[in-house]
Scaffold this active site. Sequence first.
Site, PDB file in Angstrom:
ATOM      1  CD  GLU A 145      -1.903  -2.347   1.202  1.00 57.18           C
ATOM      2  OE1 GLU A 145      -0.776  -2.694   1.617  1.00 57.18           O
ATOM      3  OE2 GLU A 145      -2.782  -3.160   0.931  1.00 57.18           O
ATOM      4  CG  HIS A 183     -10.545  -7.806   5.802  1.00 56.53           C
ATOM      5  ND1 HIS A 183      -9.854  -8.606   6.677  1.00 56.53           N
ATOM      6  CD2 HIS A 183      -9.920  -7.947   4.597  1.00 56.53           C
ATOM      7  CE1 HIS A 183      -8.879  -9.217   6.038  1.00 56.53           C
ATOM      8  NE2 HIS A 183      -8.884  -8.827   4.771  1.00 56.53           N
TER       9      HIS A 183
END
Lengths: 401, 81, 331
Positions: C65, C134
């Site tokens: 990321e 998540h």
Amino acid sequence: MSDFTMPSLGADMESGKLVEWLVKPGDTVSKGDIVAVVETHKGAIDVEIFEEATVSELCAGEGETVKVGGLLARLQTTGDASPPSAPPMPEATATEAESRAPKKSGPEAAAPRPAFQIERTGRKKVSPAARRLAAELGIDPESLTGTGIDGSVSFADVELARAGAPTPKAAAAPVRRGGFDPAEMRRAIAAAMTRSKREIPHYYLSNTVDMTASLGWLSRYNEGRPPTERMLAATLLLKATALALRKAPQLNGFWQDDAFRPAEGIHIGWAISLRGGGLVSPAIHDVDTLALPELMARLRDLVARARSGGLRSSELMDATITVTSLGERGADSVTGVIYPPQVAIIGFGRIRERPWVADGAVQPRQLIDVSLAADHRASDGHAGGRLLSTIETLLLEPDEL
Amino acid sequence: MTDDEIRKLVFDILGGIAPEADFDLLDEDEELREALDIDSMDFLNFITGLHQATGVDIPENDYARLSTLTDIVAYLRQKGA
Amino acid sequence: MSDPTPGRMTYREACKQAIRDALNRDPNCFVMGEDVGLYGGCYAVTKGLLEEFGPDRIRDTPLAESVIAGAGIGAAIGGMRPIVEIMTCNFSLLALDQIVNNAATIPHMSGGQFAVPVVIRMATGGGRQLAAQHSHSLEGWYAHIPGIKVLAPGTVEDARYMLAAALDDPNPVLIFEHVVLYNEEGTLDPEVTAVDISSAKVRRPGSDLTILAYGGCLPKALEAAGQLAEAGIDAEVVDLRVLRPLDDATIFASVSRTRRCVIVDEGWRSGSLSAEIAARLADDLFFELDAPIRRVCTREVPIPYPAHLEEAALPQTADIVEAARALARPQ
């Protein structure tokens, strides 16, 4: 240091529920300040304090029921050098307990949190918006009935008050301040009256008094005055009674511990019937010293507060004698039951036009029956008779009132 | 004021004095003080309320003319409320 | 397939159309992120775009990321209009240094010489049983950072049109798409072809209290308002839409009218966006308030996997109704 205890708001009270503290530790109070609201069968009563002091500790919690004489708070009186007791430290204790407990892994939700307690500021809850609007309108928001969250006075409550008294909402929901439990009040009246009839040897006297002069005086007084300034006949009856009592100290006071204790002032408990049943007789202080218009104003205020809530503890504690008046639609006469530990009750029947002999002729006159029920342990019929005849004399010459 | 406005005013004021009263059940020609158990203090407050709302002067001598709802409406109309 | 209502589509489809539009409009615009190409995006937002636009403009990246965000920021400074997708905001913490220390600061530290017109899209929120790593809602954290704009489209219309406004903005813009909204359907108004990214919007007018909500909680707030209406409580629902900078004017206008406010925030309560809004209301509207400000937030636990526990942890319609009712009808 001194203790502030649950006052006895009448002989029929055994305990009271502390609804709200209006002071907090550290506050200074002086004689006559309202420091707490206590719920009794007479509704929510504003409890006053009778000394200059600093509040050191509140010992009873809001919502707690405390027996008469039970400790409510500790006071540090002026000149008292001892420091206030150290404030409790619940947080420290909680932390300690926690550190000793075996650590649990996992999210913080599992950790115990010390209960958070807001220190009462002594103010009634008024929402910020309501407070601002009330200030703009010049209304005292603390005098209103709160319908907002937690019983707070809301914006809408102030708007209602602006729309003009009487506010239907305040009248419909006087539960918090004025509310009393009719069943509870019935029980209390039953207890007090049973005690009275069991313990007090009553004697009864009565007189019929010509009210024509008094009513004439009254109608002249009221003529041309707006309704707000008008006076009721009750004012004259009360004033005459109070002045007469000056000369009859053995009828104004209390029977306590097998002896009569005369009262210092003439504080007349005025019997007020409540809509929906029940009765209270809060005191008007020093009636003998009040001018008639002032007395009328007190009477008006007292009746309003008795019916909507907001009587003060001193009004329930201080009555030295009771007066009951049946009013225009009542019966012709009444012989009362003494409210212990008082020693007398004076009753006025309905004023009615009846035949009367005056100047050797039968004439129609406005007559009233005045009765006295008195405690024979404290006084004798002679004294009672003199009281009634003094009342009569005064009512015949209303200019002297 | 129309008759209905006067009636509404009367009920508003009486509602503050006798909050438990159901005015729908009130007969217009019934003696108000009897029907609603109004004592002299209540009645004085009622007169005060009428006076403040309408400006009409209601001398004591006229109290007898205000005993029923019909009377009150007629009286206030006549006095120009 | 039968003829669908014109303009009727899912939130997911609206996101895709927004991206397609942007790619068609500006040749400097491209998409990059994990699995956005061959796989079509883990929430299938970019499905089919690789075939449509080719691998130069729909670029699959390594699972890194920091690299994705950093490359996007660099491309933006270099004049491109990158749309960076970070799979979920939970993973964006790996890109935090790039976003907070670079994207948010470079326009400032360069004295305005470098604009960073990057758009970073991420999925946020719980409710789909994806467990603790998540399912979190971290948009409130980003709303803390000066130098970036934070958007939370809660309607199909905003999903469709916020992206274009974000790309037009010279500042870095973060868009948080709530995972339960992707399957929600809505109908686009043909008259509307653009939206602003500066204002909050009243989604339902009302007079008794204000419910502030955004993103995935907006439909719950509207549903709550419907239930409250049946109980005679007229709730106004304000969609925050833009979490940074907050549109104080719209929020204050609503709350000063209703005088009561429930803030719904899927973030955890402590140090949350709802806390910031509550503090502003207390600062600026203290004398307008008629009741304490109430908050409905996620329970302070990592989002649980089991469905019943997840449901219990997240703000639900019933929680909003209860909080609102307590404020508006205390007795």
